[in-house]
Design a protein around this motif. Structure first.
Motif, mmCIF file in Angstrom:
data_model
loop_
_atom_site.group_PDB
_atom_site.id
_atom_site.type_symbol
_atom_site.label_atom_id
_atom_site.label_comp_id
_atom_site.label_asym_id
_atom_site.label_seq_id
_atom_site.Cartn_x
_atom_site.Cartn_y
_atom_site.Cartn_z
ATOM 1 N N SER A 34 0.832 -1.197 0.000
ATOM 2 C CA SER A 34 0.000 0.000 0.000
ATOM 3 C C SER A 34 0.870 1.252 0.000
ATOM 4 O O SER A 34 2.076 1.199 0.251
ATOM 5 C CB SER A 34 -0.915 0.009 1.226
ATOM 6 O OG SER A 34 -0.136 0.115 2.408
ATOM 7 N N SER A 36 0.656 3.740 2.135
ATOM 8 C CA SER A 36 1.087 4.076 3.502
ATOM 9 C C SER A 36 2.287 3.218 3.926
ATOM 10 O O SER A 36 3.206 3.721 4.577
ATOM 11 C CB SER A 36 -0.070 3.911 4.489
ATOM 12 O OG SER A 36 -0.525 2.576 4.507
ATOM 13 N N GLU A 37 2.283 1.945 3.536
ATOM 14 C CA GLU A 37 3.430 1.081 3.839
ATOM 15 C C GLU A 37 4.677 1.562 3.093
ATOM 16 O O GLU A 37 5.778 1.524 3.644
ATOM 17 C CB GLU A 37 3.117 -0.364 3.465
ATOM 18 C CG GLU A 37 4.232 -1.328 3.828
ATOM 19 C CD GLU A 37 3.962 -2.760 3.387
ATOM 20 O OE1 GLU A 37 4.869 -3.592 3.560
ATOM 21 O OE2 GLU A 37 2.859 -3.041 2.870
#
Length: 128
Positions: A34, A36-37
């Motif tokens: 993702s 955010s990761e």
């Protein structure tokens, strides 16, 4: 407040440089699920890179002063490539999905690229 601002700008510019390196240099990969990761991984890798450079580079320059003089500073490319590879290894040990395939040309080009991009962004954003 100025110190914190400079630190955050330096961290952000280094993370951005690492992200661009993963996009432009084959052999430097970031496998995240993702956005955010990806951001968290890039910030953590930038922190690891900063700590590795802050701790080891002065020691290496002091001990290897003769090599720097003998090679007119070109040994710095090798040293920075090895520190970049060490950053990849530490990130792997920490479970981060950042990987550099090898020393030449991935780590050397990656270290050179990250250094140039960070320098340009630091000059543009006036981190001091």
């Amino acid at each position: 407040m100025g110190f914190l601002k400079g630190l955050l700008i330096r961290l952000g510019s280094t993370a951005l440089a690492f992200w661009l390196a993963t996009l432009l240099i084959p052999g430097i990969t970031l496998d995240s699920a993702s956005a955010s990761e990806t951001v968290v991984t890039l910030v953590l890798v930038a922190v690891i890179f900063g700590v590795v450079n802050a701790v080891l580079q002065p020691i290496i320059k002091t001990v290897g002063c003769g090599f720097y003089l003998l090679t007119l500073g070109l040994i710095a490319l090798v040293v920075n490539g090895l520190l970049f590879l060490l950053t990849s290894w530490i990130a792997d040990q920490a479970g981060l999905p950042f990987h550099v395939d090898g020393f030449w040309p991935e780590a050397v080009l990656g270290a050179l690229f990250v250094g140039i991009v960070t320098w340009i962004l630091g000059a543009v954003l006036d981190r001091d």
